[in-house]
Design a protein around this motif. Structure first.
Motif, PDB file in Angstrom:
ATOM      1  N   TRP A 225       5.618  -9.703  28.903  1.00 17.22           N
ATOM      2  CA  TRP A 225       5.832 -11.009  29.495  1.00 17.22           C
ATOM      3  C   TRP A 225       4.534 -11.751  29.867  1.00 17.22           C
ATOM      4  O   TRP A 225       4.745 -12.850  30.014  1.00 17.22           O
ATOM      5  N   LYS A 226       3.465 -11.027  29.908  1.00 13.44           N
ATOM      6  CA  LYS A 226       2.268 -11.887  30.517  1.00 13.44           C
ATOM      7  C   LYS A 226       1.941 -13.060  29.250  1.00 13.44           C
ATOM      8  O   LYS A 226       1.652 -14.244  29.719  1.00 13.44           O
ATOM      9  N   LEU A 227       2.298 -12.802  27.944  1.00 16.35           N
ATOM     10  CA  LEU A 227       1.965 -13.845  27.193  1.00 16.35           C
ATOM     11  C   LEU A 227       2.782 -14.947  27.395  1.00 16.35           C
ATOM     12  O   LEU A 227       2.475 -16.210  27.298  1.00 16.35           O
ATOM     13  N   GLY A 228       4.166 -15.018  27.458  1.00 19.74           N
ATOM     14  CA  GLY A 228       4.941 -15.976  27.686  1.00 19.74           C
ATOM     15  C   GLY A 228       4.672 -16.671  28.906  1.00 19.74           C
ATOM     16  O   GLY A 228       4.720 -17.921  29.045  1.00 19.74           O
ATOM     17  N   GLU A 229       4.309 -15.841  30.078  1.00 27.87           N
ATOM     18  CA  GLU A 229       3.920 -16.570  31.347  1.00 27.87           C
ATOM     19  C   GLU A 229       2.540 -17.333  31.259  1.00 27.87           C
ATOM     20  O   GLU A 229       2.550 -18.436  31.625  1.00 27.87           O
ATOM     21  N   PHE A 230       1.685 -16.915  30.475  1.00 27.41           N
ATOM     22  CA  PHE A 230       0.434 -17.495  30.176  1.00 27.41           C
ATOM     23  C   PHE A 230       0.554 -18.843  29.688  1.00 27.41           C
ATOM     24  O   PHE A 230      -0.326 -19.812  29.949  1.00 27.41           O
ATOM     25  N   LEU A 231       1.548 -18.878  28.419  1.00 25.69           N
ATOM     26  CA  LEU A 231       1.578 -19.937  27.763  1.00 25.69           C
ATOM     27  C   LEU A 231       2.307 -21.147  28.584  1.00 25.69           C
ATOM     28  O   LEU A 231       2.069 -22.173  28.595  1.00 25.69           O
ATOM     29  N   ALA A 232       3.225 -20.542  29.375  1.00 22.20           N
ATOM     30  CA  ALA A 232       4.164 -21.627  30.152  1.00 22.20           C
ATOM     31  C   ALA A 232       3.247 -22.227  31.218  1.00 22.20           C
ATOM     32  O   ALA A 232       3.454 -23.321  31.578  1.00 22.20           O
ATOM     33  N   LEU A 233       2.164 -21.237  31.837  1.00 18.10           N
ATOM     34  CA  LEU A 233       1.366 -21.822  32.941  1.00 18.10           C
ATOM     35  C   LEU A 233       0.449 -22.647  32.144  1.00 18.10           C
ATOM     36  O   LEU A 233      -0.478 -23.231  32.932  1.00 18.10           O
ATOM     37  N   GLY A 234       0.229 -22.599  30.878  1.00 13.33           N
ATOM     38  CA  GLY A 234      -0.966 -23.349  30.415  1.00 13.33           C
ATOM     39  C   GLY A 234      -2.531 -23.009  30.619  1.00 13.33           C
ATOM     40  O   GLY A 234      -3.272 -23.623  31.186  1.00 13.33           O
ATOM     41  N   LYS A 235      -2.581 -21.709  30.313  1.00 12.67           N
ATOM     42  CA  LYS A 235      -3.802 -21.029  30.779  1.00 12.67           C
ATOM     43  C   LYS A 235      -4.664 -20.803  29.516  1.00 12.67           C
ATOM     44  O   LYS A 235      -4.291 -20.912  28.231  1.00 12.67           O
ATOM     45  N   ALA A 236      -5.872 -20.779  29.917  1.00 11.57           N
ATOM     46  CA  ALA A 236      -6.784 -20.218  28.681  1.00 11.57           C
ATOM     47  C   ALA A 236      -6.799 -18.827  28.288  1.00 11.57           C
ATOM     48  O   ALA A 236      -7.264 -18.160  29.120  1.00 11.57           O
ATOM     49  N   ILE A 237      -6.475 -18.492  27.051  1.00 14.34           N
ATOM     50  CA  ILE A 237      -5.953 -17.295  27.027  1.00 14.34           C
ATOM     51  C   ILE A 237      -6.934 -16.378  26.102  1.00 14.34           C
ATOM     52  O   ILE A 237      -6.998 -16.945  24.961  1.00 14.34           O
ATOM     53  N   VAL A 238      -7.405 -15.360  26.491  1.00 10.97           N
ATOM     54  CA  VAL A 238      -8.160 -14.397  25.698  1.00 10.97           C
ATOM     55  C   VAL A 238      -7.043 -13.347  25.170  1.00 10.97           C
ATOM     56  O   VAL A 238      -6.536 -12.746  26.053  1.00 10.97           O
ATOM     57  N   THR A 239      -7.069 -13.078  23.828  1.00 14.10           N
ATOM     58  CA  THR A 239      -5.985 -11.936  23.579  1.00 14.10           C
ATOM     59  C   THR A 239      -6.500 -11.055  22.404  1.00 14.10           C
ATOM     60  O   THR A 239      -7.156 -11.702  21.649  1.00 14.10           O
ATOM     61  N   THR A 240      -5.891  -9.949  22.471  1.00 15.68           N
ATOM     62  CA  THR A 240      -6.001  -9.343  21.161  1.00 15.68           C
ATOM     63  C   THR A 240      -4.834  -9.479  20.175  1.00 15.68           C
ATOM     64  O   THR A 240      -4.317 -10.486  20.509  1.00 15.68           O
ATOM     65  N   LYS A 241      -5.048  -8.992  19.117  1.00 14.81           N
ATOM     66  CA  LYS A 241      -4.187  -9.490  17.821  1.00 14.81           C
ATOM     67  C   LYS A 241      -2.651  -9.187  18.432  1.00 14.81           C
ATOM     68  O   LYS A 241      -2.405  -8.023  18.779  1.00 14.81           O
ATOM     69  N   HIS A 242      -1.762  -9.806  17.644  1.00 17.21           N
ATOM     70  CA  HIS A 242      -0.238  -9.623  17.870  1.00 17.21           C
ATOM     71  C   HIS A 242       0.102  -8.728  16.704  1.00 17.21           C
ATOM     72  O   HIS A 242      -0.202  -8.818  15.848  1.00 17.21           O
ATOM     73  N   ILE A 243       1.228  -7.932  17.220  1.00 16.70           N
ATOM     74  CA  ILE A 243       1.761  -6.720  15.977  1.00 16.70           C
ATOM     75  C   ILE A 243       3.071  -7.538  15.548  1.00 16.70           C
ATOM     76  O   ILE A 243       3.359  -7.477  14.431  1.00 16.70           O
ATOM     77  N   ASN A 244       3.813  -8.104  16.291  1.00 15.48           N
ATOM     78  CA  ASN A 244       5.123  -8.567  16.185  1.00 15.48           C
ATOM     79  C   ASN A 244       5.113 -10.265  15.872  1.00 15.48           C
ATOM     80  O   ASN A 244       4.038 -10.935  16.181  1.00 15.48           O
ATOM     81  N   ILE A 245       6.133 -10.614  15.013  1.00 18.32           N
ATOM     82  CA  ILE A 245       6.265 -12.005  14.585  1.00 18.32           C
ATOM     83  C   ILE A 245       6.349 -12.958  15.574  1.00 18.32           C
ATOM     84  O   ILE A 245       7.225 -12.864  16.519  1.00 18.32           O
ATOM     85  N   LEU A 246       5.820 -14.177  15.511  1.00 17.00           N
ATOM     86  CA  LEU A 246       5.774 -15.248  16.182  1.00 17.00           C
ATOM     87  C   LEU A 246       6.654 -16.332  15.679  1.00 17.00           C
ATOM     88  O   LEU A 246       6.817 -16.340  14.460  1.00 17.00           O
ATOM     89  N   PRO A 247       7.336 -17.186  16.538  1.00 21.91           N
ATOM     90  CA  PRO A 247       8.221 -18.215  15.703  1.00 21.91           C
ATOM     91  C   PRO A 247       7.036 -19.083  15.067  1.00 21.91           C
ATOM     92  O   PRO A 247       7.533 -19.991  14.190  1.00 21.91           O
ATOM     93  N   ALA A 248       5.650 -19.407  15.431  1.00 20.76           N
ATOM     94  CA  ALA A 248       4.644 -20.186  15.006  1.00 20.76           C
ATOM     95  C   ALA A 248       3.535 -19.501  15.259  1.00 20.76           C
ATOM     96  O   ALA A 248       3.272 -19.032  16.302  1.00 20.76           O
ATOM     97  N   ASP A 249       2.604 -19.429  14.351  1.00 17.93           N
ATOM     98  CA  ASP A 249       1.322 -18.742  14.799  1.00 17.93           C
ATOM     99  C   ASP A 249       0.732 -19.305  15.942  1.00 17.93           C
ATOM    100  O   ASP A 249       0.477 -20.404  15.935  1.00 17.93           O
TER     101      ASP A 249
END
Length: 310
Positions: A225-249
């Motif tokens: 849930w954090k990833l969705g929340e962070f994108l909605a909040l417009g945050k500067a996100i540091v992240t490890t690689k994703h395992i599952n497919i995204l709708p767009a990279d």
């Protein structure tokens, strides 16, 4: 539910037009104007596909999956809808009324009554989507609060490295850490466990103020849930690689900053903290990604009209 409510004039709950799905399947029949679509939304953490649902539907929207989990014959039917998070869509009185009415309508199909009512209670404990908006950040403040998962060693390790990197950095005020586990087994991370539990409102307020945030896949390598929340909040996100497919990279240094080596995460944190313009660009691009691909209305539109240009 929110996306459907925003796109269509009316809706009703019933089980009459559906097969005997297991409890928890989110199945929708859309019959309006020229549309006649059988839709499944699968938000489970597991990448596994529910084959009975897949055979029934025209479109299967899946939050977490990898290509190898999909039967080849149905490959085109399954669409990635990306990370999501729980929101409040009904007031407390409406939640009670709707849950009782739906129970009366559907009681023969409900195998777990406790779980049925619990889901209405859980959404009521969340916040409306309108609370998840971009807001000014504090340049010298970083906040992180997350769980210690019993079987997710790499998730725990990545989170611990980020917490340690922030604690070492004397240019910022760091708040947070791991939430203590209910069973008392903090998996050797006791020194990083925070002494308090944050309410959702405090968690959201602190996250909005945080100049950077940290994400990593969670249970079963899902989009947490954090990833969705962070994108909605417009945050500067540091992240490890994703395992599952995204709708767009999500593009490195455009919408997010990817960590190549968690042992070197301290360097990534320092580099982002020292460049305000870079953070502002990341914030703007993160929110644009959410609006384009993850907002409830955008998700439903893309599932129903896959050829539209976003």
């Amino acid at each position: 539910m929110k996306g459907l409510k925003e796109l269509f004039s009316s809706y009703e709950f019933n089980v009459d037009k559906f097969p005997k799905f297991r409890q928890g399947v989110f199945a929708v029949l859309i019959q309006e104007d020229e549309l006649d679509v059988k839709l499944i939304i699968d938000s489970a953490d597991s990448p596994c596909i529910d084959e009975d649902s897949l055979k029934w539907c025209d479109v299967y929207g899946k939050v977490n999956y990898i290509s190898s989990s999909i039967p080849e014959i149905y490959g085109q039917r399954v669409q990635p809808i990306g990370p999501s998070f729980g929101i409040k869509i009904w007031s407390y009185p409406n939640s009670i009324f709707i849950s009782i009415m739906n129970f009366i309508k559907c009681k023969e199909a409900i195998s777990n009554k406790r779980e049925f009512f619990a889901n209405y209670w859980r959404q009521n404990k969340r916040l409306p989507l309108e609370c998840y908006q971009s807001s000014p950040t504090a340049d010298d403040y970083v906040f992180f609060a997350g769980s210690i998962w019993k079987n997710e060693r790499m998730t725990n390790l990545a989170r611990s490295k980020f917490i340690e990197a922030c604690k070492k950095n004397n240019t910022i005020i760091f708040e947070g850490g791991f939430a203590p586990r209910n069973d008392g087994d903090n998996m050797a991370f006791d020194n990083l466990v925070v002494s308090k539990r944050y309410s959702l409102k405090d968690y959201l307020k602190n996250t909005k103020q945080s100049t950077i945030v940290f994400n990593t896949p969670a249970v079963l390598s899902c989009h947490g849930w954090k990833l969705g929340e962070f994108l909605a909040l417009g945050k500067a996100i540091v992240t490890t690689k994703h395992i599952n497919i995204l709708p767009a990279d999500l593009r490195n240094n455009v919408e997010v900053v990817y960590v190549d080596d968690i042992e070197l995460i301290e360097n990534d944190v320092k580099a982002i903290l020292q460049n305000r313009n870079r953070r502002v660009n990341l914030e703007q691009n993160a929110r644009t990604y959410f609006d384009t691909y993850l907002a409830p209305k955008s998700v439903i539109k893309k599932l129903l009209y896959p050829d539209i240009i976003l």
